[in-house]
Motif scaffolding. Structure first.
Motif, short mmCIF file in Angstrom:
data_model
loop_
_atom_site.label_atom_id
_atom_site.label_comp_id
_atom_site.label_asym_id
_atom_site.label_seq_id
_atom_site.Cartn_x
_atom_site.Cartn_y
_atom_site.Cartn_z
N SER A 1 7.76 -4.74 -21.05
CA SER A 1 6.78 -4.86 -19.98
C SER A 1 5.78 -6.00 -20.22
N GLY A 2 5.58 -6.83 -19.19
CA GLY A 2 4.48 -7.78 -19.19
C GLY A 2 4.72 -9.12 -19.84
N ILE A 3 5.93 -9.35 -20.38
CA ILE A 3 6.22 -10.61 -21.07
C ILE A 3 7.03 -11.52 -20.16
N GLY A 4 6.63 -12.78 -20.07
CA GLY A 4 7.33 -13.74 -19.23
C GLY A 4 7.72 -14.98 -20.01
N ASN A 5 7.86 -16.07 -19.28
CA ASN A 5 8.38 -17.30 -19.85
C ASN A 5 7.51 -17.86 -20.96
N ALA A 6 6.20 -17.85 -20.75
CA ALA A 6 5.30 -18.49 -21.71
C ALA A 6 5.21 -17.73 -23.03
N TYR A 7 4.88 -16.44 -22.94
CA TYR A 7 4.65 -15.69 -24.18
C TYR A 7 5.94 -15.34 -24.91
N LEU B 1 0.88 -1.17 0.00
CA LEU B 1 0.00 0.00 0.00
C LEU B 1 0.90 1.21 0.00
N VAL B 2 0.78 2.06 -1.04
CA VAL B 2 1.64 3.24 -1.14
C VAL B 2 0.77 4.48 -1.35
N ARG B 3 1.35 5.63 -1.02
CA ARG B 3 0.64 6.89 -1.18
C ARG B 3 1.37 7.77 -2.19
N GLY B 4 0.65 8.21 -3.22
CA GLY B 4 1.18 9.15 -4.19
C GLY B 4 1.81 8.49 -5.41
N GLU B 5 1.74 9.20 -6.52
CA GLU B 5 2.28 8.70 -7.79
C GLU B 5 3.78 8.46 -7.72
N ALA B 6 4.49 9.30 -6.98
CA ALA B 6 5.95 9.14 -6.89
C ALA B 6 6.31 7.80 -6.27
N GLU B 7 5.60 7.40 -5.21
CA GLU B 7 5.88 6.12 -4.57
C GLU B 7 5.45 4.96 -5.47
N LEU B 8 4.36 5.15 -6.20
CA LEU B 8 3.92 4.10 -7.11
C LEU B 8 4.96 3.86 -8.19
N THR B 9 5.60 4.91 -8.66
CA THR B 9 6.60 4.79 -9.71
C THR B 9 7.75 3.88 -9.30
N ARG B 10 8.04 3.83 -8.02
CA ARG B 10 9.11 2.96 -7.53
C ARG B 10 8.84 1.48 -7.82
N HIS B 11 7.59 1.14 -8.06
CA HIS B 11 7.24 -0.26 -8.33
C HIS B 11 7.22 -0.58 -9.82
N ASP B 12 7.49 0.41 -10.65
CA ASP B 12 7.48 0.21 -12.09
C ASP B 12 8.88 -0.18 -12.56
N PRO B 13 9.06 -1.41 -13.09
CA PRO B 13 10.39 -1.82 -13.55
C PRO B 13 10.90 -1.00 -14.73
N GLY B 14 9.97 -0.33 -15.45
CA GLY B 14 10.38 0.57 -16.52
C GLY B 14 10.41 -0.03 -17.91
N GLY B 15 9.91 -1.25 -18.06
CA GLY B 15 9.91 -1.88 -19.37
C GLY B 15 9.01 -1.18 -20.37
N LEU B 16 9.37 -1.27 -21.64
CA LEU B 16 8.60 -0.66 -22.73
C LEU B 16 7.28 -1.42 -22.93
N GLU B 17 6.21 -0.67 -23.08
CA GLU B 17 4.91 -1.26 -23.41
C GLU B 17 4.86 -1.45 -24.93
N VAL B 18 5.02 -2.70 -25.36
CA VAL B 18 5.16 -2.98 -26.79
C VAL B 18 3.90 -2.59 -27.57
N LEU B 19 2.73 -2.81 -26.99
CA LEU B 19 1.50 -2.56 -27.73
C LEU B 19 1.20 -1.08 -27.93
N SER B 20 1.87 -0.22 -27.17
CA SER B 20 1.66 1.22 -27.35
C SER B 20 2.93 1.93 -27.81
N SER B 21 3.90 1.15 -28.31
CA SER B 21 5.15 1.73 -28.79
C SER B 21 5.28 1.50 -30.30
#
Length: 261
Positions: free
Chosen positions: A166-172, A119-139
């Motif tokens: 972003s979002g791709i793992g072993n299976a896909y 549980l985090v407060r604020g967009e800045a703290e939420l950003t810390r949980h973003d690994p930063g990978g490129l979203e392929v479907l919107s790039s």
């Protein structure tokens, strides 16, 4: 591990059920799930769900007053929609998010507790949980090329690195590489422009197609059959079975907790 198609469909199902609703409280079945202490988890009670987001392979429940619940299912975590006040059955019941009309229950198979909740407060703290990978479907193709150009990894590792894509793992990643006709052990730095284009298109095609399939399999209900091994996959989980293109038996290499097909 649930990947982009599974997480997208989970979020669509949650939007139908909890968006705009007030979270009455959170019951923990395992203290190991919660990885944050400030703000305290009980402070989420009484807040309305304003929206839901995907952050890589994480599900973010956006509450009013700038609060965010960040849920990472890891390998064996699964979500279930149950009747209000549903119990946490057995050792696998990790948490229940209670609403007046139902409870969102988190379970995790096996003995290892890898799923996490913050549980985090604020967009800045939420950003810390973003690994930063490129979203392929919107790039676009050039953004994709630039991300992979400097990755000194094999294609399998680059596709599954959340800091790169972003979002791709072993299976896909297996399905994407089969669709692109590229070896999982080819180095990113060795790709020609034509191969890079094929890989980009394969990423978009596989992720889009499997999101549609997972959505169709849910049939408008809550997705209960979330798995890394799905009927209709070309190579993942199909060791020794014939390739759907050339009929050659699928090969598998297992390393650590991962595998390449």
């Amino acid at each position: 591990m649930p990947e982009l198609p599974d997480i997208v469909v989970y979020i669509e199902a949650l939007e139908q059920r909890i968006q705009g609703r007030t979270l009455q409280g959170i019951r923990l079945g395992s203290p190991f799930l919660l990885r944050s202490v400030d703000p305290p988890l009980e402070s989420a009670a009484g807040h309305r769900v304003s929206s839901l987001r995907r952050l890589g392979k994480r599900i973010v429940i956006v509450l009013d007053d700038g609060l965010f619940l960040v849920l990472h299912l890891m390998i064996a975590g699964r979500l279930h929609w149950r009747a209000p006040g549903a119990g946490l059955r057995g050792r696998g019941g990790l948490a229940a998010f209670d609403f007046a009309h139902g409870s969102l229950v988190l379970t995790e198979a096996g003995s290892k507790r890898r799923a996490s909740l913050y549980l985090v407060r604020g967009e800045a703290e939420l950003t810390r949980h973003d690994p930063g990978g490129l979203e392929v479907l919107s790039s676009n193709r050039e953004e994709f090329r630039l991300r992979l150009r400097d990755a000194r990894h094999t294609l399998k590792r680059a596709l599954t690195d959340p800091r790169i894509l972003s979002g791709i793992g072993n299976a896909y990643s297996d399905e994407i590489l089969h669709a692109a006709g590229l070896s999982p052990f080819r180095l990113c730095t060795q790709l020609t422009a034509e191969e890079m284009g094929r890989l980009y298109q394969a990423c978009r095609k596989v992720l889009t197609e499997w999101t549609r399939r997972v959505r169709d399999q849910a049939k408008g209900g809550f997705p209960e059959k979330v798995t890394a091994f799905r009927e209709g996959m070309a190579v993942h989980g199909r060791f020794r079975k014939p390739c759907p293109v050339c009929a050659t038996p699928i090969q598998r290499i297992v390393y650590a907790a991962n595998e390449a097909n």
